[in-house]
Motif scaffolding. Sequence first.
Motif, PDB file in Angstrom:
ATOM      1  N   LEU A  64       7.602   5.048   1.433  1.00 22.00           N
ATOM      2  CA  LEU A  64       8.904   5.127   2.088  1.00 22.00           C
ATOM      3  C   LEU A  64       9.134   3.835   2.854  1.00 22.00           C
ATOM      4  N   LYS A  65      10.222   3.151   2.543  1.00 22.21           N
ATOM      5  CA  LYS A  65      10.524   1.875   3.188  1.00 22.21           C
ATOM      6  C   LYS A  65      11.244   2.125   4.520  1.00 22.21           C
ATOM      7  N   ASP A  66      10.806   1.381   5.533  1.00 23.41           N
ATOM      8  CA  ASP A  66      11.431   1.441   6.849  1.00 23.41           C
ATOM      9  C   ASP A  66      11.614   0.007   7.333  1.00 23.41           C
ATOM     10  N   LYS A  67      12.841  -0.500   7.216  1.00 22.34           N
ATOM     11  CA  LYS A  67      13.138  -1.899   7.522  1.00 22.34           C
ATOM     12  C   LYS A  67      12.263  -2.791   6.647  1.00 22.34           C
ATOM     13  N   ASN A  68      11.392  -3.605   7.234  1.00 24.26           N
ATOM     14  CA  ASN A  68      10.536  -4.488   6.444  1.00 24.26           C
ATOM     15  C   ASN A  68       9.114  -3.954   6.325  1.00 24.26           C
ATOM     16  N   ASN A  69       8.972  -2.647   6.447  1.00 24.62           N
ATOM     17  CA  ASN A  69       7.677  -1.997   6.305  1.00 24.62           C
ATOM     18  C   ASN A  69       7.699  -1.019   5.139  1.00 24.62           C
ATOM     19  N   ILE A  70       6.569  -0.930   4.435  1.00 20.88           N
ATOM     20  CA  ILE A  70       6.374   0.094   3.413  1.00 20.88           C
ATOM     21  C   ILE A  70       5.309   1.049   3.926  1.00 20.88           C
ATOM     22  N   ASN A  71       5.657   2.314   4.104  1.00 17.12           N
ATOM     23  CA  ASN A  71       4.714   3.327   4.578  1.00 17.12           C
ATOM     24  C   ASN A  71       4.153   4.106   3.390  1.00 17.12           C
ATOM     25  N   PHE A  72       2.839   4.238   3.376  1.00 22.07           N
ATOM     26  CA  PHE A  72       2.148   4.955   2.301  1.00 22.07           C
ATOM     27  C   PHE A  72       1.708   6.319   2.827  1.00 22.07           C
ATOM     28  N   HIS A  73       2.079   7.366   2.116  1.00 22.47           N
ATOM     29  CA  HIS A  73       1.749   8.739   2.511  1.00 22.47           C
ATOM     30  C   HIS A  73       0.897   9.392   1.432  1.00 22.47           C
ATOM     31  N   GLN A  82      -0.770  18.111   5.557  1.00 19.86           N
ATOM     32  CA  GLN A  82      -1.584  17.018   6.086  1.00 19.86           C
ATOM     33  C   GLN A  82      -1.240  15.719   5.352  1.00 19.86           C
ATOM     34  N   ILE A  83      -0.717  14.757   6.101  1.00 17.32           N
ATOM     35  CA  ILE A  83      -0.294  13.490   5.520  1.00 17.32           C
ATOM     36  C   ILE A  83      -0.969  12.340   6.243  1.00 17.32           C
ATOM     37  N   ASN A  84      -1.510  11.421   5.478  1.00 17.60           N
ATOM     38  CA  ASN A  84      -2.013  10.182   6.050  1.00 17.60           C
ATOM     39  C   ASN A  84      -0.997   9.091   5.759  1.00 17.60           C
ATOM     40  N   ALA A  85      -0.650   8.284   6.733  1.00 18.72           N
ATOM     41  CA  ALA A  85       0.326   7.220   6.537  1.00 18.72           C
ATOM     42  C   ALA A  85      -0.209   5.903   7.074  1.00 18.72           C
ATOM     43  N   ILE A  86      -0.137   4.849   6.261  1.00 18.51           N
ATOM     44  CA  ILE A  86      -0.454   3.505   6.728  1.00 18.51           C
ATOM     45  C   ILE A  86       0.702   2.601   6.311  1.00 18.51           C
ATOM     46  N   THR A  87       0.759   1.400   6.883  1.00 18.14           N
ATOM     47  CA  THR A  87       1.953   0.573   6.739  1.00 18.14           C
ATOM     48  C   THR A  87       1.626  -0.821   6.220  1.00 18.14           C
ATOM     49  N   LEU A  88       2.433  -1.263   5.266  1.00 14.11           N
ATOM     50  CA  LEU A  88       2.399  -2.635   4.759  1.00 14.11           C
ATOM     51  C   LEU A  88       3.586  -3.371   5.366  1.00 14.11           C
ATOM     52  N   ASN A  89       3.305  -4.459   6.092  1.00 11.74           N
ATOM     53  CA  ASN A  89       4.342  -5.258   6.719  1.00 11.74           C
ATOM     54  C   ASN A  89       4.764  -6.367   5.756  1.00 11.74           C
ATOM     55  N   LEU A  90       5.984  -6.285   5.235  1.00  8.72           N
ATOM     56  CA  LEU A  90       6.460  -7.251   4.253  1.00  8.72           C
ATOM     57  C   LEU A  90       6.655  -8.641   4.841  1.00  8.72           C
ATOM     58  N   TYR A 132       6.867  -8.833 -11.030  1.00 10.17           N
ATOM     59  CA  TYR A 132       6.424  -8.552  -9.664  1.00 10.17           C
ATOM     60  C   TYR A 132       5.960  -9.837  -8.981  1.00 10.17           C
ATOM     61  N   GLN A 133       5.890  -9.778  -7.650  1.00 13.62           N
ATOM     62  CA  GLN A 133       5.404 -10.908  -6.858  1.00 13.62           C
ATOM     63  C   GLN A 133       4.028 -10.662  -6.264  1.00 13.62           C
ATOM     64  N   CYS A 134       3.731  -9.413  -5.914  1.00 11.90           N
ATOM     65  CA  CYS A 134       2.468  -9.105  -5.225  1.00 11.90           C
ATOM     66  C   CYS A 134       1.872  -7.801  -5.750  1.00 11.90           C
ATOM     67  N   ILE A 135       0.533  -7.754  -5.722  1.00  8.02           N
ATOM     68  CA  ILE A 135      -0.207  -6.523  -6.011  1.00  8.02           C
ATOM     69  C   ILE A 135      -1.124  -6.260  -4.827  1.00  8.02           C
ATOM     70  N   PHE A 136      -1.101  -5.025  -4.324  1.00  5.56           N
ATOM     71  CA  PHE A 136      -1.928  -4.679  -3.167  1.00  5.56           C
ATOM     72  C   PHE A 136      -2.854  -3.518  -3.512  1.00  5.56           C
ATOM     73  N   LEU A 137      -4.085  -3.613  -3.030  1.00  7.49           N
ATOM     74  CA  LEU A 137      -5.029  -2.500  -3.066  1.00  7.49           C
ATOM     75  C   LEU A 137      -4.978  -1.849  -1.694  1.00  7.49           C
ATOM     76  N   VAL A 138      -4.555  -0.583  -1.651  1.00  7.09           N
ATOM     77  CA  VAL A 138      -4.301   0.107  -0.386  1.00  7.09           C
ATOM     78  C   VAL A 138      -5.383   1.146  -0.146  1.00  7.09           C
ATOM     79  N   ASN A 139      -6.117   0.991   0.952  1.00  5.96           N
ATOM     80  CA  ASN A 139      -7.141   1.946   1.348  1.00  5.96           C
ATOM     81  C   ASN A 139      -6.528   2.884   2.391  1.00  5.96           C
ATOM     82  N   THR A 140      -6.181   4.086   1.972  1.00  4.31           N
ATOM     83  CA  THR A 140      -5.491   5.006   2.873  1.00  4.31           C
ATOM     84  C   THR A 140      -6.429   5.652   3.886  1.00  4.31           C
TER      85      THR A 140
END
Length: 327
Positions: A64-73, A82-90, A132-140
Motif C-alpha cells: 500500500l503506497k502512502d506518499k513516497n512510502n511503500i508499506n508491506f503487509h 495479525q499483520i506485519n508492516a514495514i516500509t520502503l522509503n522511495l 523496472y528500475q529497482c528490485i528489492f528483497l524485503v525481510n518482513t
Amino acid sequence: MNNKKLIPTNEIKEEFEAVLLEKDNIAHCEINLKGGTIKNIQRLDISYDEIALDTVNNEFCFTLKDKNNINFHRVNLQKFSQINAITLNLNDYFSSEELKDESYYSKLIYLNHQYLLYFITKREINYGLPFYQCIFLVNTSTGEIKQLNPVLPNGDNLLRLDTSKNIYLSNHNHLLLLKTGRIRPFEKQSMYKRVDIEDPYHDHLESIYLMEVSSLIDQQNFNNATLLSLLNYSGASENLRYENNVLSYVVSDFTNNTKELIKHDLLMGNISKFQDDQLIRDHLDYELEVEPSYYHFIFNLFKQEKSDSFILIDDELVFELKLDMIN
C-alpha cells in the motif's frame, strides 16, 4: 470492470475458501457453489496496490503506497487479523523529479514466510530501457530491505521481468520461475519481419530461468539462476505452465516457421521436445479446452439475475459467477 475478485486458498470444490478482493477491503470467505452463496469469515477494511497469495503457506501479502512510502503487509489467513508492516522509503532510491509523479508500476512476489521480492519503476515506459528500475528483497521479520543486482548469468537483466511463478515440487523443493522479455509472441513475430539484425528491438531477448528460493535468499543475488531457454529476435515462447513437477511451454522459430513443445521434468531433470502439431495445439488451447470439475456450478451461477457478480481466478482460468452474500 468487476472489482470483486475471488482467489481460492484451497482446492475449488462444492465448498471452498477464498480471498475476496474489493477496492477498499480484503476478506477471507467461504464459498458454497451449490448453494450460490458467499460468507465472510474475517475482513480487513484496507486498500491495497499489489498482492501476493501463497496457498502452500496459507499467507496473503500486499503493498500500500502512502506518499513516497511503500508499506508491506503480511496476513496469516488462519488468524487474518495479525499483520506485519514495514516500509520502503522511495526517497532513498528515486530522484525528486521522478517522485513528483504519483504513478508507478510494481510487482510483488511471495518467497516464503519471511521474504518478499518487490519490483518497481517510477518512470514512464521508455524505448530502449528495462521496464523496472529497482528490485528489492524485503525481510518482513527484521524490517531489512535490500536492493538486488538485477544481472542474470547470461547477461540478461531481471529488470526486464515479464512473468514469475512459485513452483513447489513433490520432493518439497521450492523454486522460482522467472521469465524476461515483455513482448507477446505475435508482436515479436511481426517485428521479426522487419527487424534490423544489427540493431534489433531492445526487448527482443527472452530468458526463462529457475532458481532455488533458498539460494536467492542466502546469496541475495541471481547468480545461481539456471537458464532453461534463451531466445533472441527470431523466436518466442508462450503458455508457460507447471503441473505435477513438469514445466512446459511452446517455442516458435520465426526463421523456419515451426513450433516446438518443450517439457522439463524438474524432478528427474529430463527435457522432452515435441513437434507434433496436435500436442502443440492442445497446449496452446489449454485455457479454451479445459473444463474444470466445478464448471457445472459456474455455468449455473452465471445465469442468476439477482446475485452479486464476482470474478473467480483459478491460476490460469478466469470465470464470472454470481453469488448471494450471507451472514
